[in-house]
Design an enzyme around this catalytic site. Structure first.
Site, PDB file in Angstrom:
ATOM      1  N   ILE A 193       0.832  -1.202   0.000  1.00 58.61           N
ATOM      2  CA  ILE A 193       0.000   0.000   0.000  1.00 58.61           C
ATOM      3  C   ILE A 193       0.866   1.250   0.000  1.00 58.61           C
ATOM      4  O   ILE A 193       0.640   2.192  -0.762  1.00 58.61           O
ATOM      5  CB  ILE A 193      -0.957  -0.009   1.210  1.00 58.61           C
ATOM      6  CG1 ILE A 193      -1.939  -1.178   1.100  1.00 58.61           C
ATOM      7  CG2 ILE A 193      -1.724   1.310   1.298  1.00 58.61           C
ATOM      8  CD1 ILE A 193      -2.793  -1.390   2.346  1.00 58.61           C
ATOM      9  N   HIS A 451       5.153 -14.329 -31.027  1.00 62.19           N
ATOM     10  CA  HIS A 451       6.264 -13.376 -31.119  1.00 62.19           C
ATOM     11  C   HIS A 451       5.843 -12.177 -31.956  1.00 62.19           C
ATOM     12  O   HIS A 451       5.195 -12.344 -32.981  1.00 62.19           O
ATOM     13  CB  HIS A 451       7.473 -14.050 -31.772  1.00 62.19           C
ATOM     14  CG  HIS A 451       8.616 -13.115 -32.020  1.00 62.19           C
ATOM     15  ND1 HIS A 451       9.455 -12.702 -31.006  1.00 62.19           N
ATOM     16  CD2 HIS A 451       9.026 -12.482 -33.152  1.00 62.19           C
ATOM     17  CE1 HIS A 451      10.352 -11.870 -31.514  1.00 62.19           C
ATOM     18  NE2 HIS A 451      10.118 -11.729 -32.814  1.00 62.19           N
TER      19      HIS A 451
END
Length: 478
Positions: A193, A451
């Site tokens: 956080i 790819h």
């Protein structure tokens, strides 16, 4: 008004509302009780995650990252823009609109699935009964339930040395509402956080200092990933003070933070201070005194592997129970409990829960770390592939980080995957699926990846487990 249900869910965060919807889908008459109200006093579904947590923080992370790119990175792509200016008010309006739209979306899902919604504070009145104190009223009603699911979530942990005043010293929720960028921002806690909030305000112009009481950085993450991350964060301008315990604070127009760092007293003045030292379960006032629900010393409701409490037909899920305080973990527990109540088989694999830090680059991991395997004395092999060697990452101009695949030395089964780099919050799910289906590193090595994609880095890391990655120099064997 109907007052008898097969299931009553108390709490409408990611655990509670998912449980309620799934129960309704399974043909169970279902009600959901939730007390959350927005800053205007209107009922708002979604709990902490949607209202003041996961969603608004990711909205600001996205906006602040785009601001940084416009300032410093677009020119590398041949895109020249005039000086980027920050409109913080618009950024916050966008964040608020996203939250509002999604909370309305949950309300719509309740309606379409015929989930009865009560706005108010619910508690187990007695086995089979839930009392609801209606929001904005002194009226309390009783509804009957064959099954009860507790999903009241968690709240920010407070510390006496930095008392939250919601103005100068705030919790994580308050850090999403600053109406101007603090010149200097202190954050107590360098966990997930604290890192995400610190990243937002650093990008927008704050000098950010994180005070962390622990001596090490992200101890639950793989050491190689954490070490890479720390260097990147420091290069981005975040300042870390480890072994730094906040002793007291003085508040005037600014905050004077008094710390003890490795036995030495130090002082730091900041404009605003955020307390982000973790969260604690909302387990108080879940029941009336006559209902003896078992709660442990840390405030978690005691449950078994199927989230059953010590009271028959009462379940507890999400941040209220053991395990990581993650929205997706709570949602899956909600799904499991709904299936169990309906008489179906269900389970949650607690060994395969992904974790993500939504900074840039993103950190993500699942399964065992190298240090945990070493502590167990378990033999393993690890393969690493850097994003710097990825064609797609280079085309995007985003090459920080790496992917690590850890496999059992004997069976080759994947034990853990750890990443830092672009879009790792999405890439990690390939690893979660692989582990869920007991895949080996060889299974991944034999799988065709498109790819050019970032996913190829995962493929190459799996190949590297056997020292046969294609697009990096061959590692020397010991």
């Amino acid at each position: 008004m109907k007052n008898k249900f097969d299931v009553v869910v108390i709490g409408a965060g990611p655990a509670g509302y998912v449980a309620a919807i799934r129960c309704a889908q399974l043909g169970l008459s279902t009600a959901c009780v939730d007390a959350w109200c927005d800053k205007n006093g209107n009922a708002s579904l979604g709990g902490t995650c949607l209202n003041v947590g996961c969603i608004p923080s990711k909205a600001l992370l996205e906006s602040s990252e785009l601001f940084t790119q416009a300032q410093h990175e677009f020119s590398n792509h041949g895109i020249n823009v005039s000086l980027a200016e920050l409109d913080l008010a618009q950024m916050l309006r966008r964040k608020d609109k996203i939250v509002k739209d999604l909370t309305k979306g949950i309300s719509g899902l309740f309606q379409s699935n015929k989930v009865e919604y009560f706005s108010g504070l619910g508690k187990v009145h007695s086995p089979g009964q839930v009392s609801i104190k209606k929001s904005g009223s002194n009226e309390t009603i009783i509804v009957h339930a064959k099954n009860i699911i507790l999903a009241t979530g968690s709240r920010s942990t407070e510390i006496p040395s930095a008392v939250i005043d919601k103005q100068t010293i705030v919790d994580s929720s308050g850090a999403l509402e600053f109406d101007q960028v603090p010149k200097t921002l202190g954050i107590v806690g360098a966990g997930v956080i604290g890192l995400e909030l610190g990243t937002v305000w650093r990008r927008l112009g704050s000098k950010v200092i994180l005070f962390e009481a622990l001596p090490s950085f992200l101890p639950s993450a793989d050491r190689e990933i954490a070490s890479n991350a720390l260097k990147i964060y420091q290069n981005q301008g975040l300042e870390f003070r480890f072994n730094s315990k906040v002793v007291s604070c003085e508040v005037n127009k600014a905050v004077v933070v008094h710390t003890e760092e490795q036995g030495q007293a130090k002082t730091q003045e900041v404009d605003r201070l955020v307390v982000a030292v973790g969260r604690k379960p909302n387990s108080e006032h879940l029941t009336t005194p006559q209902v003896k629900l078992e709660i442990d010393a840390a405030g978690f409701v005691r449950v078994d592997d199927q989230c059953k409490t010590n009271i028959e037909h009462v379940y507890a899920i999400g941040d209220l129970v053991r395990g990581p305080m993650l929205a997706h973990k709570g949602s899956e527990e909600g799904m499991m409990v709904a299936e169990l109540i309906a008489g179906h088989f269900a389970r949650v694999n607690y060994d395969n829960i992904p974790s993500v830090v939504y900074t840039h680059p993103e950190l993500a991991w699942v399964g065992q770390t190298e240090q945990s395997l070493i502590a167990q004395g378990r033999d393993y092999r690890a393969g690493v592939f850097p994003f710097a060697a990825s064609g797609r990452a280079r085309a995007a101009g985003d090459t920080s980080g790496l992917v690590k695949v850890i496999a059992d030395a004997k069976t080759d089964r994947i034990l853990g995957v750890h990443m830092i780099g672009p879009h790792c919050s999405e890439l990690i799910m390939q690893a979660v699926i692989a582990i869920e289906f007991s895949a080996s590193a060889e299974d991944l090595a034999l799988t065709m990846f498109a790819h050019p994609t970032l996913s190829e880095a995962f493929h190459e890391a799996a190949l590297a487990v056997d020292n046969r990655a294609i697009h990096i120099a061959k590692a020397k064997r010991a």
